[in-house]
Design a protein around this motif. Structure first.
Motif, PDB file in Angstrom:
ATOM      1  N   UNK A   1     -47.075   2.291 -23.079  1.00 49.20           N
ATOM      2  CA  UNK A   1     -47.967   2.437 -21.901  1.00 49.20           C
ATOM      3  C   UNK A   1     -49.485   1.493 -22.133  1.00 49.20           C
ATOM      4  N   UNK A   2     -49.838   1.482 -23.442  1.00 52.36           N
ATOM      5  CA  UNK A   2     -50.787   0.764 -23.683  1.00 52.36           C
ATOM      6  C   UNK A   2     -50.541  -0.738 -23.708  1.00 52.36           C
ATOM      7  N   UNK A   3     -49.410  -1.074 -24.269  1.00 52.29           N
ATOM      8  CA  UNK A   3     -49.168  -2.423 -24.442  1.00 52.29           C
ATOM      9  C   UNK A   3     -48.928  -2.906 -23.009  1.00 52.29           C
ATOM     10  N   UNK A   4     -48.240  -2.075 -22.008  1.00 52.89           N
ATOM     11  CA  UNK A   4     -47.989  -2.408 -20.574  1.00 52.89           C
ATOM     12  C   UNK A   4     -49.329  -2.799 -19.693  1.00 52.89           C
TER      13      UNK A   4
ATOM     14  N   UNK B   1     -58.624  -5.843 -28.350  1.00 54.99           N
ATOM     15  CA  UNK B   1     -59.349  -5.318 -27.502  1.00 54.99           C
ATOM     16  C   UNK B   1     -59.761  -3.718 -27.886  1.00 54.99           C
ATOM     17  N   UNK B   2     -60.878  -3.298 -27.194  1.00 52.24           N
ATOM     18  CA  UNK B   2     -61.296  -1.926 -27.669  1.00 52.24           C
ATOM     19  C   UNK B   2     -61.563  -1.335 -26.228  1.00 52.24           C
ATOM     20  N   UNK B   3     -60.958   0.054 -25.919  1.00 54.30           N
ATOM     21  CA  UNK B   3     -61.154   0.633 -24.669  1.00 54.30           C
ATOM     22  C   UNK B   3     -61.344   2.186 -25.077  1.00 54.30           C
ATOM     23  N   UNK B   4     -62.412   2.638 -24.546  1.00 55.97           N
ATOM     24  CA  UNK B   4     -62.903   4.096 -24.661  1.00 55.97           C
ATOM     25  C   UNK B   4     -63.033   4.798 -23.470  1.00 55.97           C
ATOM     26  N   UNK B   5     -63.826   5.979 -23.707  1.00 58.47           N
ATOM     27  CA  UNK B   5     -64.488   6.485 -22.578  1.00 58.47           C
ATOM     28  C   UNK B   5     -63.333   7.231 -21.512  1.00 58.47           C
ATOM     29  N   UNK B   6     -63.057   6.174 -20.651  1.00 55.43           N
ATOM     30  CA  UNK B   6     -62.220   6.850 -19.606  1.00 55.43           C
ATOM     31  C   UNK B   6     -60.798   6.613 -19.938  1.00 55.43           C
ATOM     32  N   UNK B   7     -60.476   6.042 -20.873  1.00 56.05           N
ATOM     33  CA  UNK B   7     -59.076   5.589 -21.414  1.00 56.05           C
ATOM     34  C   UNK B   7     -58.286   7.070 -21.444  1.00 56.05           C
ATOM     35  N   UNK B   8     -58.653   8.094 -21.793  1.00 53.29           N
ATOM     36  CA  UNK B   8     -57.975   9.424 -21.807  1.00 53.29           C
ATOM     37  C   UNK B   8     -58.282  10.303 -20.698  1.00 53.29           C
ATOM     38  N   UNK B   9     -59.024  10.081 -19.747  1.00 51.31           N
ATOM     39  CA  UNK B   9     -59.473  10.673 -18.804  1.00 51.31           C
ATOM     40  C   UNK B   9     -60.835  11.267 -18.861  1.00 51.31           C
ATOM     41  N   UNK B  10     -61.347  10.968 -20.071  1.00 43.71           N
ATOM     42  CA  UNK B  10     -62.442  11.501 -20.339  1.00 43.71           C
ATOM     43  C   UNK B  10     -62.655  12.516 -21.461  1.00 43.71           C
TER      44      UNK B  10
ATOM     45  N   UNK C   1     -51.514  13.388 -25.325  1.00 42.49           N
ATOM     46  CA  UNK C   1     -51.061  14.049 -23.973  1.00 42.49           C
ATOM     47  C   UNK C   1     -52.035  13.671 -22.808  1.00 42.49           C
ATOM     48  N   UNK C   2     -53.151  13.545 -22.936  1.00 46.13           N
ATOM     49  CA  UNK C   2     -54.028  13.106 -21.866  1.00 46.13           C
ATOM     50  C   UNK C   2     -54.108  11.491 -21.713  1.00 46.13           C
ATOM     51  N   UNK C   3     -53.843  10.571 -22.807  1.00 36.31           N
ATOM     52  CA  UNK C   3     -53.630   9.267 -22.745  1.00 36.31           C
ATOM     53  C   UNK C   3     -52.527   8.905 -21.866  1.00 36.31           C
TER      54      UNK C   3
END
Ligand SMILES: Cc1ncc(COP(=O)(O)O)c(C=O)c1O
Length: 456
Positions: free
Chosen positions: A125-128, A284-293, A335-337
């Motif tokens: 899912x991350x790659x997609x 790339x870096x992604x945080x905060x909302x990436x697993x719904x908080x 699971x959240x991600x």
């Protein structure tokens, strides 16, 4: 027609309004006031995390619960949330698929320092979503940026990081720098407990200045350029057309990595600003909302970077890498991600958010024009910034010059007293999937009313 009479905001009116709003807040939030007094017994500055004291309220607002784009505070006020946990809840508070996935996983193990049966699907899912093939997980975007910098230095053998004036990438020492008038890098004066001179490992140049980037990279000692695709933490400074492409070319020519921190700019659209724009970052870096908080962040990279990371790790002696933490990639976060990426952060959800954000921008523009104040709204997808300047700033210096703390604090408190929450420290507004046209009209109406109160 922009007013030039200098009476908006009128200082005396603003001060009187602010005083009245402080009183009104205290009178209408007795439970938050009482809870703040109780918190003061145990917490530094009276709050469990000291920035929470930086909201413009005389006593900190306490949350009873948060769902979708609404908070209910300890006094039972329902608040329309345009702050959304400063992006952590950008897709709404407790998105249902994420809440359910967390509840299911919570009964089946929280952390094991092992991958779960979900990890392969999360990787897919991350790659997609983000278009990069290789991934690692951390607990926060700060951690992700810190680890990426370490990797970049390890694989290039170069000591320096290039960041932009006005940047914020979390509590990452290397990035907490300012730029002196003569271009020198300065350790940010506000840092507590800082013992290292950050100029030794960091170069800072103005955003939107490709020539300055090239000049810095030409010295051959920069491991990576770390940037957001737009500066979102000093007001909002979008990249000029072609700037990021120029930086990308310069990085390739000088053998340094381009790292895009999309933690805030995933507001731009599915896959983030870089993907929307066709950029090809190395990392790339992604945080905060990436697993719904939930506390979780990710960093993704190319196959080529992966190969160099593996080579660097193999070449090092056994032992601590300085990268990773015990709870990173825990079972709950995986699971959240999975739920967030598969069911919440979807192109269809973005379409709704972006349409409503465009409406909010248009309506705010109308109110500003009607009041004749030299303010502007700068939008990046579902995120926008109300800035106290007539045109969108081109760099951090211009964005800083547009800031006006007394005006901002009075406005934020005025809005909160009318059930509307905006982000402290600046005027950032986020539109969630649940934000509706009536929420937008409520905010626009309150901004218009504020303007008529403070303009003489
Ligand atoms: C662009 C960007 N990157 C990273 C971070 C750090 O995020 P966290 O505080 O969750 O570690 C922030 C925080 O505001 C940010 O704005």
């Amino acid at each position: 027609m922009i007013r030039t009479d200098g009476h908006c905001p009128d200082r005396a009116r603003l001060a009187a309004l602010h005083a009245a709003e402080l009183t009104r807040y205290v009178e209408t939030h007795p439970r938050s006031v009482a809870l703040a007094a109780e918190d003061a017994r145990h917490y530094l500055f009276g709050v469990p995390m000291h920035w929470m004291r930086d909201w413009p309220t005389p006593a900190t607002l306490h949350v009873e619960h948060a769902l979708g784009n609404r908070l209910v505070d300890a006094d039972g006020h329902e608040i329309v949330d345009f702050c959304l946990g400063d992006t952590g809840a950008m897709f709404g508070h407790s998105p249902e698929p994420v809440a359910q996935a967390i509840a299911r996983q919570a009964a089946q193990g929280l952390t094991a320092m092992l991958p779960s049966v979900r990890s392969a699907e999360v990787g897919r899912l991350l790659a997609h979503t983000f278009g990069l093939p290789r991934w690692q997980m951390t607990l926060s975007a700060s951690d992700a940026n810190r680890f990426v910098i370490r990797w970049a230095r390890a694989i290039t053998g170069r000591p320096k990081v290039l960041v932009f004036d006005g940047c914020y990438h979390g509590t990452v020492d290397d990035t907490l720098v300012d730029r002196a008038g003569d271009g020198r890098t300065l350790t940010r004066a506000s840092l507590l407990g800082q013992v290292h001179d950050l100029a030794l490992g960091t170069v800072v140049v103005p955003f939107n200045d490709a020539a300055a980037v090239r000049a810095a990279l030409a010295r051959g000692d920069v491991a990576c350029v770390l940037t957001e695709p737009a500066l979102t933490n000093c007001g909002l400074v979008p990249a000029r057309p072609g700037f990021l492409e120029d930086v990308q070319r310069a990085c390739a020519e000088h053998g340094c990595l381009l790292v895009l921190d999309e933690t805030h700019t995933i507001s731009s659209g599915w896959g983030g600003q870089g993907r929307q724009q066709g950029l090809q970052p190395d990392v790339i870096v992604v945080g905060k909302a990436v697993a719904g908080g939930l506390p979780c962040a990710v960093y993704g990279f190319t196959e080529a970077v992966d190969a160099r990371m593996q080579a660097a790790k193999r070449a090092a002696p056994d032992g601590h890498s300085g990268i990773g933490t015990t709870l990173s990639a825990n079972l709950l976060a995986l699971a959240a991600l999975q739920a967030q990426l598969a069911e919440v952060m979807t192109p269809a959800v973005y379409a709704g958010m972006l349409a409503h954000a465009a409406l909010l921008e248009q309506r705010l523009d109308e109110v500003i024009a009607a009041a004749g104040v030299p303010w502007t709204v700068t939008r990046l997808g579902a995120r926008m910034e109300l800035q106290f300047c007539a045109v969108t700033p081109a760099d951090a210096a211009a964005a800083r010059a547009a800031m006006n703390a007394p005006l901002e604090q009075a406005l934020h408190l005025y809005l909160l007293n009318r059930g509307l929450l905006v982000t402290p420290f600046h005027n950032m507004l986020l539109v969630a999937p649940q934000t509706g046209a009536s929420d937008i009209e409520r905010l626009v109406g309150a901004v218009g009313a504020f303007l008529s109160e403070v303009c003489a």
